[in-house]
Design an enzyme around this catalytic site. Sequence first.
Site, PDB file in Angstrom:
ATOM      1  N   SER A   1      -9.434  -1.036   7.484  1.00  0.00           N
ATOM      2  CA  SER A   1      -8.973  -0.817   6.107  1.00  0.00           C
ATOM      3  C   SER A   1      -8.323  -2.006   5.420  1.00  0.00           C
ATOM      4  O   SER A   1      -8.172  -1.988   4.206  1.00  0.00           O
ATOM      5  CB  SER A   1      -8.003   0.361   6.069  1.00  0.00           C
ATOM      6  OG  SER A   1      -8.732   1.535   5.928  1.00  0.00           O
TER       7      SER A   1
ATOM      8  N   LYS B   1       0.845  -1.203   0.000  1.00  0.00           N
ATOM      9  CA  LYS B   1       0.000   0.000   0.000  1.00  0.00           C
ATOM     10  C   LYS B   1       0.878   1.250   0.000  1.00  0.00           C
ATOM     11  O   LYS B   1       1.929   1.269   0.659  1.00  0.00           O
ATOM     12  CB  LYS B   1      -0.895  -0.051   1.248  1.00  0.00           C
ATOM     13  CG  LYS B   1      -1.938   1.032   1.343  1.00  0.00           C
ATOM     14  CD  LYS B   1      -2.813   0.801   2.573  1.00  0.00           C
ATOM     15  CE  LYS B   1      -3.883   1.837   2.756  1.00  0.00           C
ATOM     16  NZ  LYS B   1      -4.727   1.598   3.939  1.00  0.00           N
TER      17      LYS B   1
ATOM     18  N   SER C   1      -9.495   1.277   3.307  1.00  0.00           N
ATOM     19  CA  SER C   1      -8.763   2.077   2.339  1.00  0.00           C
ATOM     20  C   SER C   1      -7.683   1.306   1.565  1.00  0.00           C
ATOM     21  O   SER C   1      -7.083   1.852   0.646  1.00  0.00           O
ATOM     22  CB  SER C   1      -8.090   3.255   3.047  1.00  0.00           C
ATOM     23  OG  SER C   1      -7.209   2.803   4.057  1.00  0.00           O
TER      24      SER C   1
HETATM   25  N1  GLN Z   1     -12.675   3.885   7.272  1.00  0.00           N
HETATM   26  C1  GLN Z   1     -11.907   4.234   8.409  1.00  0.00           C
HETATM   27  C2  GLN Z   1     -11.426   5.654   8.300  1.00  0.00           C
HETATM   28  O1  GLN Z   1     -11.589   6.249   7.311  1.00  0.00           O
HETATM   29  C3  GLN Z   1     -10.785   3.261   8.607  1.00  0.00           C
HETATM   30  C4  GLN Z   1      -9.575   3.597   7.836  1.00  0.00           C
HETATM   31  C5  GLN Z   1      -8.418   2.661   8.065  1.00  0.00           C
HETATM   32  O2  GLN Z   1      -8.515   1.595   8.670  1.00  0.00           O
HETATM   33  N2  GLN Z   1      -7.268   3.118   7.603  1.00  0.00           N
HETATM   34  O3  GLN Z   1     -10.875   6.190   9.196  1.00  0.00           O
END
Ligand code: GLN
Length: 493
Positions: free
Chosen positions: A184, A79, A160
Amino acid sequence: MKQQLPQTLRQLSDSFLSKSLDPISVVEQCIALAKTRNNLNAFVSLSAAEARKHAENSAERYRDGKHLGVVDGAPIAIKDNFCTKNVPTTCASRMLKNFVPTYNATVYNRLKRQGALLLGKTNMDQFAMGSGSVDSIFGPTKNCWSENLQNDEFRIAGGSSGGSAVAVASGVCFAALGSDTGGSTRNPASYCGVVGFKSTYGLLSRHGLIPLVNSMDVPGIITRNIDDCVAVFNTIAGPDDRDSTTIKSRFEPIQLAQSNHISLKGLKVGIPIEYHCEGLSDDVLKAWTDVADMLEDAGAKVEPVSLPYTSASIFVYSILNQCEVSSNMARFDGIEYGHRSDEETSTEQLYAKSRAEGLNSVVKNRILAGNYFLLRKNYEKYFMKALKVRRLIANDFDEVFRKVHILLTPTTLSVAPLYKNFMSSNNRDQCAVQDFCTQPANMGGIPALSLPIRLSEELLPISLQLMGPSFSEQTLFEVAKWIETQVQFDRYY
Ligand code: GLN
């Protein structure tokens, strides 16, 4: 789409050992695949030259009988919020579009030292804020299981870490790293039909992972099966002098038995009643019930349990996230790091312009909200209160794990939504729905894993989540492997 490459890391390494394949030809195939599947937008950059160079070294090791382990010669993806030396690390943002780190994140270094080949960096929501991999300067990632990839008719990859999940699910690479702050890694793994794992907080180093919420961030692992997930975990886990929050004691590698030797007798599995929530789709509920029955038939004791503070979780996560974001993002000012605006008239103007141009509206909103919660007059009312409720959420887990060994829940409430439907709500509402089942584990610091179970009627993956107490990875992986063997999920899209 069937392909000739092996499916798993283990099979790949066996074929290197038996000389039926060699790392050079595999890396070539993976580079070619990455290019033909370019339409999925899983990668933000490819490191073909580097991967080829390292594949030659790996091939030589296999020739000389000096190979390093199961990831030696395996193309992997990372990532784009993990620092990779001499390889741009953008966080899918304009702010870091030209950022080239001078060092590697520890987790990547450990994979590299064991011979893994970096194929490329993967797409994500900007600075890992999101649940769809839709908010990227490179455009959205498309789920490889989509019925239709045209226009806005495709399915979201989840996020994400959507790019990493699609890279693995579409057969382009054998494993990928994501990050997991509120789900994510598990969320996109669930939508893409692959395994997504977040460890106990502190077992995996965060050094070189560009922070979102330091107190919840964990590198995540995405693979095609449980054995591969364990292999990657064993390669990267353990103390790191460069991350003071890593657990200091020596990491004992996970040793998984063959699934026919895994016994569920005496295992107590909890089904949290609060996860029967609004919006849970019938097909996910059915998969959940079926797997619970399957575990019970095999000798486990399955019982309903309660985690009463679950409903507070989204609010608490959101406040703490925004507070930590506002502090973490302060470093991106156009002077120390990141994009610098041309339109400066004063230092203050330079900060303001650089940040206005370099960050998207999701990031800006979170910075503003975080600063508001941290104002002296609001600090006690919001930030301190959220910290206290976070403790109660963690206590819920402590309580429940006195009664059961693991929890079985959905990972996501439905199959991957259509992009056009997903985009009809804003980032905050998206996260509230998408992360309902995943955020609590980050607040408790406990390990959690998403495992594909079956396909829905529309032929989209349905996955379930297992959670256990801190340091229960061995049990979690064993139960996951047992389920994996029973359900025989077809990994090809
Ligand atoms: N959807 C969550 C956020 O936007 C989790 C994001 C993540 O785990 N990086 O904060």
